[in-house]
Design a protein around this motif. Sequence first.
Motif, PDB file in Angstrom:
ATOM      1  N   LEU A  68     -22.078  51.681  -9.456  1.00 14.75           N
ATOM      2  CA  LEU A  68     -23.079  50.808  -8.823  1.00 14.75           C
ATOM      3  C   LEU A  68     -24.391  51.561  -8.595  1.00 14.75           C
ATOM      4  CD1 LEU A  68     -23.876  48.298  -7.082  1.00 14.75           C
ATOM      5  CD2 LEU A  68     -22.624  49.355  -5.204  1.00 14.75           C
ATOM      6  N   THR A  69     -24.294  52.757  -8.066  1.00 10.81           N
ATOM      7  CA  THR A  69     -25.484  53.553  -7.773  1.00 10.81           C
ATOM      8  C   THR A  69     -26.244  53.871  -9.059  1.00 10.81           C
ATOM      9  OG1 THR A  69     -24.273  54.527  -5.941  1.00 10.81           O
ATOM     10  CG2 THR A  69     -26.289  55.635  -6.594  1.00 10.81           C
ATOM     11  N   LEU A  70     -25.510  54.293 -10.079  1.00  8.68           N
ATOM     12  CA  LEU A  70     -26.168  54.642 -11.343  1.00  8.68           C
ATOM     13  C   LEU A  70     -26.832  53.408 -11.958  1.00  8.68           C
ATOM     14  CD1 LEU A  70     -23.419  56.999 -12.841  1.00  8.68           C
ATOM     15  CD2 LEU A  70     -25.629  57.673 -11.873  1.00  8.68           C
ATOM     16  N   THR A 112     -15.235  48.466  -4.457  1.00 11.94           N
ATOM     17  CA  THR A 112     -13.765  48.507  -4.529  1.00 11.94           C
ATOM     18  C   THR A 112     -13.158  49.897  -4.520  1.00 11.94           C
ATOM     19  OG1 THR A 112     -13.911  48.405  -6.936  1.00 11.94           O
ATOM     20  CG2 THR A 112     -13.643  46.314  -5.763  1.00 11.94           C
ATOM     21  N   CYS A 113     -13.914  50.915  -4.925  1.00  9.93           N
ATOM     22  CA  CYS A 113     -13.364  52.278  -4.974  1.00  9.93           C
ATOM     23  C   CYS A 113     -14.509  53.268  -5.217  1.00  9.93           C
ATOM     24  CB  CYS A 113     -12.321  52.395  -6.098  1.00  9.93           C
ATOM     25  SG  CYS A 113     -12.982  52.069  -7.739  1.00  9.93           S
ATOM     26  N   ALA A 121      -9.056  52.625   6.604  1.00 13.92           N
ATOM     27  CA  ALA A 121      -9.790  51.662   5.770  1.00 13.92           C
ATOM     28  C   ALA A 121      -8.889  51.264   4.598  1.00 13.92           C
ATOM     29  CB  ALA A 121     -11.082  52.296   5.266  1.00 13.92           C
ATOM     30  N   PRO A 122      -8.684  49.963   4.392  1.00 17.30           N
ATOM     31  CA  PRO A 122      -7.774  49.532   3.324  1.00 17.30           C
ATOM     32  C   PRO A 122      -8.448  49.435   1.959  1.00 17.30           C
ATOM     33  CG  PRO A 122      -8.492  47.624   4.580  1.00 17.30           C
ATOM     34  CD  PRO A 122      -9.158  48.825   5.209  1.00 17.30           C
ATOM     35  N   ILE A 123      -9.749  49.598   1.900  1.00 16.59           N
ATOM     36  CA  ILE A 123     -10.539  49.453   0.674  1.00 16.59           C
ATOM     37  C   ILE A 123     -11.963  49.912   1.015  1.00 16.59           C
ATOM     38  CG2 ILE A 123     -11.347  47.088   1.195  1.00 16.59           C
ATOM     39  CD1 ILE A 123     -10.936  46.403  -1.778  1.00 16.59           C
ATOM     40  N   GLY A 124     -12.801  50.077   0.007  1.00 11.97           N
ATOM     41  CA  GLY A 124     -14.230  50.245   0.294  1.00 11.97           C
ATOM     42  C   GLY A 124     -14.860  51.507  -0.244  1.00 11.97           C
TER      43      GLY A 124
END
Length: 437
Positions: free
Chosen positions: A107-109, A99-100, A248-251
Amino acid sequence: MKLDQMIQDYYREMGIAQEVYAYGTQVEETLVSRFRQIDRMAELNQIKVINAMQKARVNAECFHYASGYGYNDFGRDTLEKVYANVFHTEDALVRPQITCGTHALALTLMACLRPGDELLSVAGKPYDTLEEVIGIRPSCGSLAEYGITYSQVDLLEDGSFNFEAIRNAITEKTKLVTIQRSKGYQTRPSFSVEQIGEAIRFVKQVRPEIICMVDNCYGEFVEEKEPSDVGADLVVGSLIKNPGGGLAPIGGYIAGRRNLIEQCAYRLTSPGLGKEVGASLGVMQSFYQGLFLAPTVVAGALKGAVFAANVYERLGYPVIPDGKEERHDIIQAVTLGSAEGVIQFCKGIQAAAPVDSHVAPEPWAMPGYDSEVIMAAGAFVQGSSIELSADGPIKPPYAVYFQGGLTWEHAKFGIMMSLQKLWEAGMVKEFPSLDLK
Ligand SMILES: *Cc1c(COP(=O)(O)O)cnc(C)c1O
């Protein structure tokens, strides 16, 4: 010239006084060779992106709508190859379900760390929003709650890495080292890719198995290389900043080593499902086209940042980076020295926006901050900071952080409007005349 006069007339109609316009134009004239360098960098990165798309054999089918589970979402899978090609990594995860930027980093951590592991930041305090992710500020679901410890090595006074302290901080438990490329909302300098490479080589020399992650927010396409070109195992960023190109509207994205990307995918969706699910829901064309435009959009934002630094430095305001320094990200800090200055600057940025220009930003008590904050943004995508935007906490030293601009022309207009507001408020009284040799 007729065109010059017409441009000036338009600016006047938009509320820019002749004096402000003349000063801005003079400053711009001093930046010709600087802008030329920025254009050359954009050229390099434009070719890099086209090459990445051609190698991945992007075709019209990539833009089709995919729904449901998203099995065989061809556009999504191909885009991830494109990102891996751009960053020269084995694999990538590029999703609207990220989402941001904070989410991509969290997420990565969470994907890479297990109970008992330690996370080490070698670049001092991480970005504000990561404090709750890590548990520096206690929060529900933080890494700390899962028994993942955190340690931090502060930068030396001159903003460089403290190698001695890094060596001492690395223990048997150290699993992942994080490095934030951009200063974010701090006053330290941002790191060059080369400096990041040096830090990574040092860490790997002490313990080669440590995962090196770089928070790449605001840094993409500013230089000819990315941190993944100098040894980073993972680079992480937001698509509503540089690489989304404003479209890009999100991601968010994560690019890096295949096994680590798989871990991230397992964490994003579910163990066993990984990258196989997650429909792209029609956003693919904006992701591809945004990435295609990103190098020139970043160039426009960089010109705006360099212009702002020179405009305000010549008026006697402290600026970071200064008017001449090399750039490693798109953020420009200007210390205005008073609450009124910060407010007028932000009002100017807002007044120059294509969206919501008729609203005036006001300071407010934002959750998580210890002072009031004012934000200016008139963006097509909410919160998008590759679009022209500015914000500043209402506390000493009264600095405003400004970034973005989808086009150089808009960035220039916004900065001149900020100056116009300061001038109207009587904070800027006269403009230095420039020695234009
Ligand atoms: C913007 C940013 C983040 C967080 O991204 P969001 O999309 O705002 O959540 C993290 N690190 C740095 C350096 C950033 O600039």
